[in-house]
Design a protein around this motif. Structure first.
Motif, PDB file in Angstrom:
ATOM      1  N   MET A   1       6.424  -4.843  -7.534  1.00 28.19           N
ATOM      2  CA  MET A   1       6.077  -3.301  -7.325  1.00 28.19           C
ATOM      3  C   MET A   1       5.080  -3.225  -6.273  1.00 28.19           C
ATOM      4  SD  MET A   1       4.709  -0.423  -9.992  1.00 28.19           S
ATOM      5  CE  MET A   1       6.352  -0.865 -11.295  1.00 28.19           C
ATOM      6  N   LEU A   2       5.327  -2.429  -5.361  1.00 27.30           N
ATOM      7  CA  LEU A   2       4.594  -2.114  -4.006  1.00 27.30           C
ATOM      8  C   LEU A   2       4.054  -0.890  -4.664  1.00 27.30           C
ATOM      9  CD1 LEU A   2       3.516  -3.177  -1.501  1.00 27.30           C
ATOM     10  CD2 LEU A   2       5.230  -1.811  -0.300  1.00 27.30           C
ATOM     11  N   GLN A   3       2.580  -0.802  -4.477  1.00 26.82           N
ATOM     12  CA  GLN A   3       1.683   0.298  -4.739  1.00 26.82           C
ATOM     13  C   GLN A   3       0.837   0.820  -3.601  1.00 26.82           C
ATOM     14  OE1 GLN A   3       0.038  -1.393  -8.088  1.00 26.82           O
ATOM     15  NE2 GLN A   3       1.430  -0.210  -9.654  1.00 26.82           N
ATOM     16  N   GLU A   4       0.358   1.929  -3.700  1.00 25.39           N
ATOM     17  CA  GLU A   4      -0.540   2.697  -2.802  1.00 25.39           C
ATOM     18  C   GLU A   4      -1.771   2.999  -3.451  1.00 25.39           C
ATOM     19  OE1 GLU A   4      -0.021   5.032   1.155  1.00 25.39           O
ATOM     20  OE2 GLU A   4       0.229   6.244  -0.557  1.00 25.39           O
ATOM     21  N   LYS A   5      -2.717   2.562  -2.810  1.00 20.76           N
ATOM     22  CA  LYS A   5      -4.210   2.863  -3.820  1.00 20.76           C
ATOM     23  C   LYS A   5      -4.489   4.225  -3.209  1.00 20.76           C
ATOM     24  CE  LYS A   5      -7.993   1.127  -2.244  1.00 20.76           C
ATOM     25  NZ  LYS A   5      -8.859   0.095  -1.953  1.00 20.76           N
ATOM     26  N   LEU A   6      -4.878   5.311  -4.085  1.00 25.02           N
ATOM     27  CA  LEU A   6      -5.165   6.719  -3.917  1.00 25.02           C
ATOM     28  C   LEU A   6      -6.717   6.982  -3.984  1.00 25.02           C
ATOM     29  CD1 LEU A   6      -2.117   8.696  -5.419  1.00 25.02           C
ATOM     30  CD2 LEU A   6      -2.556   7.896  -3.038  1.00 25.02           C
ATOM     31  N   PHE A   7      -7.187   7.150  -5.305  1.00 21.43           N
ATOM     32  CA  PHE A   7      -8.651   7.416  -5.150  1.00 21.43           C
ATOM     33  C   PHE A   7      -9.144   7.192  -6.900  1.00 21.43           C
ATOM     34  CE2 PHE A   7      -6.308  11.353  -5.428  1.00 21.43           C
ATOM     35  CZ  PHE A   7      -6.482  11.923  -6.738  1.00 21.43           C
ATOM     36  N   GLY A   8     -10.288   7.485  -7.007  1.00 16.52           N
ATOM     37  CA  GLY A   8     -10.798   7.476  -8.415  1.00 16.52           C
ATOM     38  C   GLY A   8     -11.917   6.593  -8.759  1.00 16.52           C
ATOM     39  N   ASN A   9     -12.392   6.855 -10.151  1.00 12.77           N
ATOM     40  CA  ASN A   9     -13.423   5.577 -10.631  1.00 12.77           C
ATOM     41  C   ASN A   9     -13.531   5.911 -12.158  1.00 12.77           C
ATOM     42  OD1 ASN A   9     -15.528   7.702 -11.232  1.00 12.77           O
ATOM     43  ND2 ASN A   9     -15.534   7.852  -8.789  1.00 12.77           N
ATOM     44  N   THR A  10     -13.882   5.070 -13.063  1.00 12.49           N
ATOM     45  CA  THR A  10     -14.044   5.144 -14.449  1.00 12.49           C
ATOM     46  C   THR A  10     -14.921   4.217 -14.859  1.00 12.49           C
ATOM     47  OG1 THR A  10     -12.688   5.563 -16.312  1.00 12.49           O
ATOM     48  CG2 THR A  10     -12.285   3.763 -14.986  1.00 12.49           C
ATOM     49  N   HIS A  11     -15.107   4.152 -16.278  1.00  9.39           N
ATOM     50  CA  HIS A  11     -16.031   3.301 -16.943  1.00  9.39           C
ATOM     51  C   HIS A  11     -15.209   2.305 -17.541  1.00  9.39           C
ATOM     52  CE1 HIS A  11     -19.971   5.161 -16.186  1.00  9.39           C
ATOM     53  NE2 HIS A  11     -19.101   6.504 -16.212  1.00  9.39           N
ATOM     54  N   LEU A  12     -15.457   1.087 -17.412  1.00 10.89           N
ATOM     55  CA  LEU A  12     -14.849  -0.205 -18.207  1.00 10.89           C
ATOM     56  C   LEU A  12     -15.752  -0.780 -19.018  1.00 10.89           C
ATOM     57  CD1 LEU A  12     -12.249  -1.640 -18.509  1.00 10.89           C
ATOM     58  CD2 LEU A  12     -12.869  -3.001 -16.689  1.00 10.89           C
ATOM     59  N   LEU A  25       5.642   2.967  -4.329  1.00  8.42           N
ATOM     60  CA  LEU A  25       6.295   3.159  -3.157  1.00  8.42           C
ATOM     61  C   LEU A  25       7.665   2.486  -3.496  1.00  8.42           C
ATOM     62  CD1 LEU A  25       3.648   2.246  -0.242  1.00  8.42           C
ATOM     63  CD2 LEU A  25       4.566   4.780  -1.219  1.00  8.42           C
ATOM     64  N   MET A  26       7.846   1.315  -4.051  1.00 12.00           N
ATOM     65  CA  MET A  26       8.944   0.768  -4.284  1.00 12.00           C
ATOM     66  C   MET A  26       8.760   0.038  -5.746  1.00 12.00           C
ATOM     67  SD  MET A  26       9.980  -1.242  -0.710  1.00 12.00           S
ATOM     68  CE  MET A  26       8.340  -1.348  -0.058  1.00 12.00           C
ATOM     69  N   GLY A  27       9.633   0.599  -6.600  1.00  8.49           N
ATOM     70  CA  GLY A  27       9.479   0.182  -7.963  1.00  8.49           C
ATOM     71  C   GLY A  27      10.321  -1.352  -8.089  1.00  8.49           C
ATOM     72  N   ASP A  28      11.232  -1.841  -7.009  1.00  7.81           N
ATOM     73  CA  ASP A  28      11.856  -2.878  -7.302  1.00  7.81           C
ATOM     74  C   ASP A  28      12.215  -3.634  -5.893  1.00  7.81           C
ATOM     75  OD1 ASP A  28      13.404  -5.356  -7.877  1.00  7.81           O
ATOM     76  OD2 ASP A  28      15.329  -3.804  -8.780  1.00  7.81           O
ATOM     77  N   VAL A  29      10.964  -4.160  -5.508  1.00 12.62           N
ATOM     78  CA  VAL A  29      11.174  -4.966  -4.300  1.00 12.62           C
ATOM     79  C   VAL A  29      12.487  -5.817  -3.840  1.00 12.62           C
ATOM     80  CG1 VAL A  29       9.882  -6.125  -2.548  1.00 12.62           C
ATOM     81  CG2 VAL A  29       8.556  -4.482  -4.079  1.00 12.62           C
ATOM     82  N   ARG A 317      11.353   3.019  12.919  1.00  9.39           N
ATOM     83  CA  ARG A 317      10.956   3.309  11.474  1.00  9.39           C
ATOM     84  C   ARG A 317      10.520   2.439  10.674  1.00  9.39           C
ATOM     85  NH1 ARG A 317      15.447   7.709   9.610  1.00  9.39           N
ATOM     86  NH2 ARG A 317      15.567   8.962  11.494  1.00  9.39           N
ATOM     87  N   ASP A 318       9.725   2.668   9.543  1.00 13.04           N
ATOM     88  CA  ASP A 318       9.369   4.120   9.169  1.00 13.04           C
ATOM     89  C   ASP A 318       7.715   4.100   9.478  1.00 13.04           C
ATOM     90  OD1 ASP A 318       8.349   2.699   6.963  1.00 13.04           O
ATOM     91  OD2 ASP A 318       9.645   3.864   5.342  1.00 13.04           O
ATOM     92  N   THR A 319       7.025   5.144   8.766  1.00  8.74           N
ATOM     93  CA  THR A 319       5.607   4.965   8.936  1.00  8.74           C
ATOM     94  C   THR A 319       4.853   4.414   7.599  1.00  8.74           C
ATOM     95  OG1 THR A 319       5.579   7.258   7.772  1.00  8.74           O
ATOM     96  CG2 THR A 319       5.832   7.052  10.371  1.00  8.74           C
ATOM     97  N   GLY A 320       5.774   3.958   6.936  1.00  7.03           N
ATOM     98  CA  GLY A 320       5.066   2.809   5.960  1.00  7.03           C
ATOM     99  C   GLY A 320       5.653   3.052   4.356  1.00  7.03           C
ATOM    100  N   THR A 321       6.392   4.046   4.124  1.00  3.65           N
ATOM    101  CA  THR A 321       7.007   4.119   2.944  1.00  3.65           C
ATOM    102  C   THR A 321       7.822   2.845   2.267  1.00  3.65           C
ATOM    103  OG1 THR A 321       7.213   6.288   2.949  1.00  3.65           O
ATOM    104  CG2 THR A 321       8.669   5.474   1.133  1.00  3.65           C
ATOM    105  N   TYR A 322       8.550   2.260   3.153  1.00  2.79           N
ATOM    106  CA  TYR A 322       9.379   1.137   3.155  1.00  2.79           C
ATOM    107  C   TYR A 322       9.060  -0.084   3.852  1.00  2.79           C
ATOM    108  CZ  TYR A 322      12.787   3.886   0.480  1.00  2.79           C
ATOM    109  OH  TYR A 322      13.179   4.643  -0.877  1.00  2.79           O
ATOM    110  N   GLY A 323       8.360   0.213   5.040  1.00  3.03           N
ATOM    111  CA  GLY A 323       7.767  -0.697   5.994  1.00  3.03           C
ATOM    112  C   GLY A 323       8.671  -1.519   6.592  1.00  3.03           C
ATOM    113  N   PHE A 324       8.652  -3.064   6.244  1.00  6.64           N
ATOM    114  CA  PHE A 324       9.722  -3.914   6.766  1.00  6.64           C
ATOM    115  C   PHE A 324      10.992  -3.899   6.079  1.00  6.64           C
ATOM    116  CE2 PHE A 324       5.332  -5.680   7.819  1.00  6.64           C
ATOM    117  CZ  PHE A 324       5.407  -5.302   9.238  1.00  6.64           C
ATOM    118  N   LEU A 325      10.899  -3.196   4.875  1.00 11.01           N
ATOM    119  CA  LEU A 325      12.204  -3.226   4.132  1.00 11.01           C
ATOM    120  C   LEU A 325      12.976  -1.837   4.141  1.00 11.01           C
ATOM    121  CD1 LEU A 325      10.470  -4.869   0.788  1.00 11.01           C
ATOM    122  CD2 LEU A 325      11.723  -6.041   2.643  1.00 11.01           C
TER     123      LEU A 325
END
Length: 353
Positions: A1-12, A25-29, A317-325
Protein backbone atom coordinates in the motif's frame (compact mmCIF):
# COMPACT_ATOMS: atom_id res chain seq x y z
CA UNK A 1 0.00 0.00 0.00
CA UNK A 2 1.40 3.39 -1.00
CA UNK A 3 0.48 6.19 1.40
CA UNK A 4 0.95 9.92 1.57
CA UNK A 5 1.73 11.57 4.93
CA UNK A 6 -0.52 14.52 5.71
CA UNK A 7 -0.36 15.97 9.23
CA UNK A 8 -1.17 15.49 12.91
CA UNK A 9 0.17 14.48 16.33
CA UNK A 10 -1.06 12.50 19.30
CA UNK A 11 -0.01 10.93 22.61
CA UNK A 12 1.26 7.38 22.66
CA UNK A 13 1.63 5.54 25.98
CA UNK A 14 1.60 8.83 27.83
CA UNK A 15 4.49 10.21 25.73
CA UNK A 16 3.95 12.96 23.21
CA UNK A 17 4.90 11.43 19.85
CA UNK A 18 4.24 12.43 16.27
CA UNK A 19 1.44 10.74 14.46
CA UNK A 20 0.14 11.35 10.98
CA UNK A 21 -2.97 11.06 8.95
CA UNK A 22 -2.55 9.27 5.65
CA UNK A 23 -4.25 9.26 2.30
CA UNK A 24 -4.08 5.98 0.40
CA UNK A 25 -2.82 6.60 -3.13
CA UNK A 26 -2.68 2.96 -4.26
CA UNK A 27 -4.37 0.25 -2.24
CA UNK A 28 -2.87 -2.66 -4.19
CA UNK A 29 0.48 -1.84 -5.76
CA UNK A 30 1.18 -5.45 -6.75
CA UNK A 31 -2.20 -5.73 -8.42
CA UNK A 32 -1.54 -2.57 -10.41
CA UNK A 33 1.83 -3.93 -11.55
CA UNK A 34 0.22 -7.18 -12.69
CA UNK A 35 -2.44 -5.30 -14.66
CA UNK A 36 0.28 -3.37 -16.49
CA UNK A 37 1.93 -6.55 -17.79
CA UNK A 38 -0.98 -8.90 -18.41
CA UNK A 39 -1.96 -7.49 -21.83
CA UNK A 40 1.52 -7.29 -23.35
CA UNK A 41 0.56 -8.95 -26.64
CA UNK A 42 -3.25 -9.07 -26.51
CA UNK A 43 -3.72 -6.48 -29.27
CA UNK A 44 -2.38 -6.83 -32.84
CA UNK A 45 0.68 -4.69 -33.53
CA UNK A 46 -1.15 -3.13 -36.46
CA UNK A 47 -4.01 -1.88 -34.27
CA UNK A 48 -4.25 1.51 -32.56
CA UNK A 49 -5.16 -0.23 -29.30
CA UNK A 50 -1.69 -1.80 -29.26
CA UNK A 51 -0.33 1.56 -28.10
CA UNK A 52 -2.64 1.63 -25.09
CA UNK A 53 -0.66 -1.06 -23.26
CA UNK A 54 2.87 -1.37 -21.93
CA UNK A 55 5.15 -3.82 -23.71
CA UNK A 56 8.12 -5.94 -22.69
CA UNK A 57 11.51 -5.48 -24.31
CA UNK A 58 11.08 -8.73 -26.24
CA UNK A 59 7.77 -7.50 -27.62
CA UNK A 60 9.27 -4.10 -28.48
CA UNK A 61 11.96 -5.87 -30.53
CA UNK A 62 9.24 -7.82 -32.39
CA UNK A 63 7.26 -4.62 -32.90
CA UNK A 64 10.25 -2.86 -34.44
CA UNK A 65 10.79 -5.73 -36.88
CA UNK A 66 7.16 -5.71 -37.97
CA UNK A 67 6.93 -1.92 -38.24
CA UNK A 68 10.02 -1.78 -40.45
CA UNK A 69 8.54 -4.43 -42.75
CA UNK A 70 5.11 -2.80 -42.98
CA UNK A 71 6.45 0.73 -43.42
CA UNK A 72 9.69 0.05 -45.25
CA UNK A 73 9.27 3.30 -47.16
CA UNK A 74 9.30 5.29 -43.92
CA UNK A 75 11.12 3.29 -41.24
CA UNK A 76 14.62 1.90 -40.97
CA UNK A 77 16.11 0.05 -37.99
CA UNK A 78 19.68 1.01 -37.12
CA UNK A 79 21.90 -1.03 -34.80
CA UNK A 80 24.10 1.31 -32.75
CA UNK A 81 25.72 -1.09 -30.27
CA UNK A 82 24.97 -3.52 -27.48
CA UNK A 83 24.20 -3.21 -23.79
CA UNK A 84 26.22 -4.39 -20.79
CA UNK A 85 24.28 -7.68 -20.90
CA UNK A 86 24.77 -7.86 -24.70
CA UNK A 87 21.28 -6.91 -25.80
CA UNK A 88 21.11 -5.02 -29.10
CA UNK A 89 20.54 -1.27 -29.08
CA UNK A 90 18.31 -0.07 -31.90
CA UNK A 91 17.29 3.30 -33.26
CA UNK A 92 14.37 3.74 -35.64
CA UNK A 93 14.92 6.23 -38.43
CA UNK A 94 11.63 7.78 -39.52
CA UNK A 95 12.14 9.39 -42.89
CA UNK A 96 10.60 10.08 -46.26
CA UNK A 97 13.69 8.90 -48.03
CA UNK A 98 15.25 11.32 -50.45
CA UNK A 99 18.62 11.71 -52.09
CA UNK A 100 19.65 14.75 -50.09
CA UNK A 101 20.85 14.71 -46.49
CA UNK A 102 18.22 16.26 -44.24
CA UNK A 103 18.24 17.85 -40.83
CA UNK A 104 17.22 15.49 -38.03
CA UNK A 105 15.55 15.37 -34.64
CA UNK A 106 16.55 12.81 -32.01
CA UNK A 107 14.10 11.38 -29.46
CA UNK A 108 15.11 8.81 -26.85
CA UNK A 109 13.11 6.98 -24.22
CA UNK A 110 13.72 4.62 -21.33
CA UNK A 111 16.99 5.92 -19.86
CA UNK A 112 15.52 5.07 -16.45
CA UNK A 113 14.16 1.53 -16.31
CA UNK A 114 11.07 2.13 -14.19
CA UNK A 115 9.67 4.97 -16.32
CA UNK A 116 7.53 2.74 -18.53
CA UNK A 117 5.46 5.57 -19.97
CA UNK A 118 8.62 6.80 -21.70
CA UNK A 119 9.15 3.78 -24.03
CA UNK A 120 5.38 3.74 -24.53
CA UNK A 121 5.70 7.20 -26.09
CA UNK A 122 8.56 6.12 -28.36
CA UNK A 123 6.34 3.34 -29.69
CA UNK A 124 3.39 5.68 -30.02
CA UNK A 125 5.31 8.30 -31.99
CA UNK A 126 5.95 6.20 -35.13
CA UNK A 127 2.82 4.19 -34.43
CA UNK A 128 0.53 7.15 -35.04
CA UNK A 129 1.67 7.06 -38.66
CA UNK A 130 -0.94 4.37 -39.20
CA UNK A 131 -3.72 6.86 -38.52
CA UNK A 132 -2.61 10.48 -38.58
CA UNK A 133 -0.12 10.35 -41.44
CA UNK A 134 -0.84 7.37 -43.66
CA UNK A 135 -4.63 7.38 -43.37
CA UNK A 136 -5.62 10.89 -42.46
CA UNK A 137 -2.67 12.70 -44.06
CA UNK A 138 -1.72 14.91 -41.14
CA UNK A 139 -0.41 17.97 -42.97
CA UNK A 140 1.87 19.06 -40.13
CA UNK A 141 3.53 15.65 -39.95
CA UNK A 142 3.80 15.53 -43.72
CA UNK A 143 5.60 18.89 -43.74
CA UNK A 144 7.93 17.84 -40.93
CA UNK A 145 8.86 14.63 -42.75
CA UNK A 146 9.62 16.61 -45.87
CA UNK A 147 12.33 18.49 -43.99
CA UNK A 148 13.39 16.23 -41.10
CA UNK A 149 14.48 12.72 -40.37
CA UNK A 150 13.50 11.53 -36.90
CA UNK A 151 15.82 9.22 -34.98
CA UNK A 152 13.83 7.45 -32.27
CA UNK A 153 15.40 5.16 -29.66
CA UNK A 154 12.55 3.31 -27.90
CA UNK A 155 14.63 1.99 -24.99
CA UNK A 156 18.10 3.18 -24.00
CA UNK A 157 18.36 1.20 -20.75
CA UNK A 158 17.42 -2.15 -22.25
CA UNK A 159 18.92 -4.25 -19.43
CA UNK A 160 17.23 -2.28 -16.68
CA UNK A 161 13.90 -2.24 -18.52
CA UNK A 162 14.02 -5.99 -19.04
CA UNK A 163 14.84 -6.41 -15.34
CA UNK A 164 11.70 -4.50 -14.30
CA UNK A 165 9.60 -6.87 -16.43
CA UNK A 166 11.27 -10.14 -15.44
CA UNK A 167 11.45 -9.28 -11.72
CA UNK A 168 8.08 -7.78 -10.66
CA UNK A 169 9.42 -7.08 -7.18
CA UNK A 170 11.99 -4.80 -8.85
CA UNK A 171 9.43 -2.87 -10.88
CA UNK A 172 10.84 0.44 -9.55
CA UNK A 173 14.44 -0.32 -10.54
CA UNK A 174 16.05 2.82 -12.01
CA UNK A 175 19.64 2.15 -13.05
CA UNK A 176 21.46 0.05 -15.62
CA UNK A 177 22.52 -3.52 -14.76
CA UNK A 178 26.28 -3.07 -15.01
CA UNK A 179 28.87 -4.04 -12.45
CA UNK A 180 32.15 -2.21 -12.02
CA UNK A 181 35.16 -3.46 -10.10
CA UNK A 182 34.41 -5.36 -6.91
CA UNK A 183 31.28 -3.43 -6.03
CA UNK A 184 28.52 -5.36 -4.30
CA UNK A 185 25.94 -3.06 -5.90
CA UNK A 186 24.64 -3.21 -9.44
CA UNK A 187 23.87 -0.43 -11.87
CA UNK A 188 24.68 3.13 -12.88
CA UNK A 189 22.26 6.00 -13.35
CA UNK A 190 22.61 6.57 -17.08
CA UNK A 191 21.37 10.14 -16.72
CA UNK A 192 24.39 10.89 -14.52
CA UNK A 193 26.85 9.15 -16.83
CA UNK A 194 27.14 11.59 -19.75
CA UNK A 195 30.19 13.83 -19.92
CA UNK A 196 28.47 17.01 -18.72
CA UNK A 197 30.04 18.12 -15.44
CA UNK A 198 30.19 14.40 -14.71
CA UNK A 199 29.74 13.38 -11.07
CA UNK A 200 29.42 16.90 -9.73
CA UNK A 201 26.99 17.97 -7.03
CA UNK A 202 23.72 16.12 -7.54
CA UNK A 203 25.35 12.81 -8.46
CA UNK A 204 27.01 10.17 -6.31
CA UNK A 205 30.29 8.28 -6.60
CA UNK A 206 28.92 5.53 -4.32
CA UNK A 207 27.87 2.48 -6.34
CA UNK A 208 24.83 1.68 -4.20
CA UNK A 209 23.16 5.06 -4.62
CA UNK A 210 20.31 5.58 -7.07
CA UNK A 211 22.20 8.46 -8.68
CA UNK A 212 25.55 6.67 -9.00
CA UNK A 213 27.45 8.35 -11.82
CA UNK A 214 29.58 5.35 -12.80
CA UNK A 215 33.38 5.01 -12.59
CA UNK A 216 33.96 7.45 -15.47
CA UNK A 217 31.94 9.32 -18.14
CA UNK A 218 30.31 7.01 -20.70
CA UNK A 219 31.28 3.96 -18.67
CA UNK A 220 27.91 2.45 -19.63
CA UNK A 221 27.98 0.94 -23.13
CA UNK A 222 24.45 2.21 -23.75
CA UNK A 223 25.47 5.79 -22.96
CA UNK A 224 28.60 5.43 -25.07
CA UNK A 225 26.53 4.13 -28.02
CA UNK A 226 24.09 7.04 -27.84
CA UNK A 227 26.89 9.61 -27.43
CA UNK A 228 28.83 8.13 -30.34
CA UNK A 229 25.79 8.25 -32.61
CA UNK A 230 25.00 11.85 -31.69
CA UNK A 231 28.61 12.94 -32.13
CA UNK A 232 28.71 11.30 -35.55
CA UNK A 233 25.52 13.10 -36.58
CA UNK A 234 25.89 16.39 -34.73
CA UNK A 235 26.01 18.39 -37.97
CA UNK A 236 22.49 17.32 -38.95
CA UNK A 237 20.74 16.79 -35.58
CA UNK A 238 19.01 20.06 -34.77
CA UNK A 239 17.01 19.02 -31.70
CA UNK A 240 17.50 16.54 -28.88
CA UNK A 241 14.45 15.38 -26.89
CA UNK A 242 14.59 12.83 -24.07
CA UNK A 243 11.45 11.41 -22.46
CA UNK A 244 11.24 10.74 -18.74
CA UNK A 245 8.62 10.57 -15.98
CA UNK A 246 7.11 11.85 -13.86
CA UNK A 247 5.98 15.42 -12.92
CA UNK A 248 4.57 16.88 -16.17
CA UNK A 249 7.36 19.29 -17.01
CA UNK A 250 9.33 20.51 -20.01
CA UNK A 251 12.94 21.09 -18.92
CA UNK A 252 15.97 22.50 -20.68
CA UNK A 253 19.68 22.97 -19.80
CA UNK A 254 21.41 23.38 -17.57
CA UNK A 255 20.82 20.83 -14.82
CA UNK A 256 24.45 20.69 -13.72
CA UNK A 257 24.70 24.37 -12.81
CA UNK A 258 22.54 27.29 -11.78
CA UNK A 259 23.98 29.36 -14.63
CA UNK A 260 21.61 30.18 -17.46
CA UNK A 261 22.37 28.99 -20.95
CA UNK A 262 23.20 31.40 -23.76
CA UNK A 263 19.77 30.99 -25.36
CA UNK A 264 17.88 30.95 -22.06
CA UNK A 265 15.07 33.37 -22.91
CA UNK A 266 14.64 31.71 -26.30
CA UNK A 267 14.58 28.21 -24.80
CA UNK A 268 12.15 29.39 -22.16
CA UNK A 269 9.81 30.74 -24.82
CA UNK A 270 9.89 27.52 -26.82
CA UNK A 271 9.48 25.32 -23.74
CA UNK A 272 6.53 27.43 -22.70
CA UNK A 273 5.03 27.08 -26.19
CA UNK A 274 5.50 23.29 -26.04
CA UNK A 275 3.90 22.94 -22.63
CA UNK A 276 1.04 25.24 -23.65
CA UNK A 277 0.34 22.94 -26.59
CA UNK A 278 -0.55 20.05 -24.28
CA UNK A 279 -3.20 22.13 -22.55
CA UNK A 280 -5.62 20.87 -25.19
CA UNK A 281 -5.91 17.86 -22.89
CA UNK A 282 -6.58 20.12 -19.88
CA UNK A 283 -3.49 18.52 -18.37
CA UNK A 284 -1.08 21.07 -16.95
CA UNK A 285 2.61 20.93 -17.81
CA UNK A 286 5.20 23.30 -16.39
CA UNK A 287 8.54 24.40 -17.75
CA UNK A 288 11.68 24.84 -15.68
CA UNK A 289 14.86 26.84 -16.06
CA UNK A 290 17.55 26.09 -15.55
CA UNK A 291 17.13 23.21 -13.07
CA UNK A 292 14.95 21.66 -10.36
CA UNK A 293 17.64 19.78 -8.48
CA UNK A 294 21.25 19.70 -9.61
CA UNK A 295 21.69 16.69 -11.89
CA UNK A 296 25.13 16.58 -13.53
CA UNK A 297 25.89 14.07 -16.25
CA UNK A 298 22.50 14.43 -17.93
CA UNK A 299 21.94 13.67 -21.59
CA UNK A 300 20.16 16.95 -22.38
CA UNK A 301 23.01 19.07 -20.95
CA UNK A 302 25.55 16.96 -22.80
CA UNK A 303 23.63 17.29 -26.09
CA UNK A 304 23.41 21.05 -25.65
CA UNK A 305 27.14 21.32 -24.96
CA UNK A 306 27.72 19.20 -28.07
CA UNK A 307 26.13 22.00 -30.07
CA UNK A 308 22.50 20.87 -30.32
CA UNK A 309 20.83 24.17 -29.45
CA UNK A 310 17.32 22.79 -29.03
CA UNK A 311 17.68 20.33 -26.14
CA UNK A 312 14.74 19.34 -23.96
CA UNK A 313 13.74 16.83 -21.29
CA UNK A 314 10.07 15.93 -21.00
CA UNK A 315 8.81 14.65 -17.67
CA UNK A 316 5.58 12.93 -18.65
CA UNK A 317 2.51 12.13 -16.52
CA UNK A 318 1.58 12.22 -13.75
CA UNK A 319 2.28 14.56 -10.84
CA UNK A 320 2.57 11.87 -8.19
CA UNK A 321 -0.68 9.99 -7.71
CA UNK A 322 0.61 6.94 -9.57
CA UNK A 323 4.14 8.12 -10.31
CA UNK A 324 6.12 5.43 -12.13
CA UNK A 325 3.09 3.10 -12.05
CA UNK A 326 0.96 5.14 -14.42
CA UNK A 327 -2.11 3.05 -15.37
CA UNK A 328 -2.36 1.87 -19.00
CA UNK A 329 -5.50 3.93 -19.60
CA UNK A 330 -3.35 7.05 -19.31
CA UNK A 331 -0.87 5.95 -22.00
CA UNK A 332 -2.87 7.24 -24.98
CA UNK A 333 -3.62 10.76 -23.66
CA UNK A 334 -0.05 11.08 -22.39
CA UNK A 335 1.35 10.15 -25.78
CA UNK A 336 -0.99 12.43 -27.70
CA UNK A 337 -0.22 15.48 -25.57
CA UNK A 338 3.54 14.83 -25.71
CA UNK A 339 3.35 14.27 -29.46
CA UNK A 340 1.62 17.64 -29.87
CA UNK A 341 4.42 19.31 -27.92
CA UNK A 342 7.15 17.54 -29.92
CA UNK A 343 5.53 18.65 -33.17
CA UNK A 344 5.43 22.21 -31.84
CA UNK A 345 9.16 22.10 -31.12
CA UNK A 346 9.87 20.57 -34.53
CA UNK A 347 7.85 23.28 -36.29
CA UNK A 348 9.80 25.96 -34.48
CA UNK A 349 13.12 24.32 -35.36
CA UNK A 350 12.04 24.14 -39.00
CA UNK A 351 11.19 27.84 -39.04
CA UNK A 352 14.64 28.67 -37.63
CA UNK A 353 16.95 26.38 -39.61
Amino acid sequence: MLQEKLFGNTHLLGVCAPSFLFRVLMGDVQGLIEKQTINDTVNPRSSSSYYENYHSLREIYFWMEEMVKIHSDLLQKIYIGSSYEKRPLYVLKLSRRQEKVKSAIWIDCGIHAREWISPAFCLCFPGVLQTTYLRERDQTMSTLLEHFDFYIMPVVNVDGYEYTWSHPSKRLWRKSRSSHGNSKCIGTDMNRNFDAQWCGEGASSYECHEIYCGPYPESEPEVKAVARFLRNHKDIIKAYITMHSYSQMVLFPYSYTTNKIMFCSFQESLANKAKTTVLVSANCYLFSLPYIDLAPGGSDDWAYDLGIKYSFTFELRDTGTYGFLLPPQQIKPTCLEALAAVKEIAKHVLQNL
